[in-house]
Design a protein around this motif. Structure first.
Motif, short mmCIF file in Angstrom:
data_model
loop_
_atom_site.label_atom_id
_atom_site.label_comp_id
_atom_site.label_asym_id
_atom_site.label_seq_id
_atom_site.Cartn_x
_atom_site.Cartn_y
_atom_site.Cartn_z
N ASP A 1 0.86 -1.19 0.00
CA ASP A 1 0.00 0.00 0.00
C ASP A 1 0.90 1.25 0.00
O ASP A 1 2.07 1.19 0.40
CB ASP A 1 -0.89 -0.03 1.25
N ASP B 1 -0.35 5.11 0.63
CA ASP B 1 -0.63 6.20 1.58
C ASP B 1 -0.71 5.72 3.02
O ASP B 1 -1.46 4.80 3.34
CB ASP B 1 -1.92 6.91 1.18
N ASP C 1 -1.82 -0.28 5.93
CA ASP C 1 -2.17 0.30 7.23
C ASP C 1 -3.66 0.22 7.55
O ASP C 1 -4.07 0.57 8.64
CB ASP C 1 -1.73 1.77 7.28
N ASP D 1 -6.80 -2.85 2.91
CA ASP D 1 -5.63 -3.72 2.69
C ASP D 1 -5.84 -5.13 3.26
O ASP D 1 -5.63 -6.13 2.56
CB ASP D 1 -4.39 -3.09 3.33
N THR E 1 1.29 4.04 4.50
CA THR E 1 2.10 2.84 4.70
C THR E 1 3.53 3.17 4.28
O THR E 1 4.45 3.13 5.11
CB THR E 1 1.55 1.66 3.87
MG LIG Z 1 -3.05 3.21 3.30
#
Ligand SMILES: [Mg+2]
Length: 160
Positions: free
Chosen positions: A30, A32, A112, A117, A34
């Motif tokens: 991932d 953003d 995150d 995810d 992360t």
């Molecule tokens: Mg993210």
């Protein structure tokens, strides 16, 4: 379906050795919060170094819900395969697995967020790894620093 297989204290704990010990041969990563603080385009130096070390040994695929223009700039900078917007959790993981060329059980999905995810990775049968969001970490760190600063944030001997 919402529980990750592993929870790591930071992205930096996801090493080629850690992956190897679990029979994992590829990573779907991932973006953003992360790899990047949300909305930014350049990773922190330690995450950049981490990524370079990882991708030298394990294929990494970037899968993000980011907008395509911004994603393309980041992807070029990092030199990784990937696509966005992926419409996680429902879409994108199968395409990522096809590009990586490994069965889902041999691929770590790292991110995150539980509802994109982890859920998306679990739905395709991948090995899901949850890491703390970067922004929130920054936020707690800032709060911690503020707490340490607090006793000193007034004039010496004064009434504050
Ligand atoms: Mg993210």
């Amino acid at each position: 379906m919402l529980f990750p297989r592993a929870v790591l204290p930071s992205l930096l704990h996801l090493t080629p050795q850690w992956l190897k010990e679990r029979g994992l041969k590829g990573v779907i990563l991932d973006l953003d919060n992360t790899l990047l603080p949300y909305g930014e385009e350049t990773p922190l130096p330690e995450h950049r170094a981490w990524l370079e070390a990882l991708k030298a040994e394990v294929p990494v695929y970037l899968l993000s819900n980011a907008l395509p223009e911004r994603f393309r700039r980041i992807q070029e900078q990092l030199g990784l395969p990937g696509h966005a917007p992926a419409l996680k959790p429902w879409l994108g993981f199968k395409r990522a697995l096809e590009v990586l060329g490994f069965p889902a059980r041999e691929v770590a999905v790292v991110g995150d967020q539980v509802f994109t995810d982890v859920l998306g990775g679990n739905l395709v049968g991948a090995y899901t790894v949850l890491v703390p969001p970067l922004r929130e970490k920054e936020f707690f760190y800032t709060r911690f620093i503020r707490m340490l600063e607090a006793p000193f944030r007034k004039p010496r001997g004064g009434l504050g």
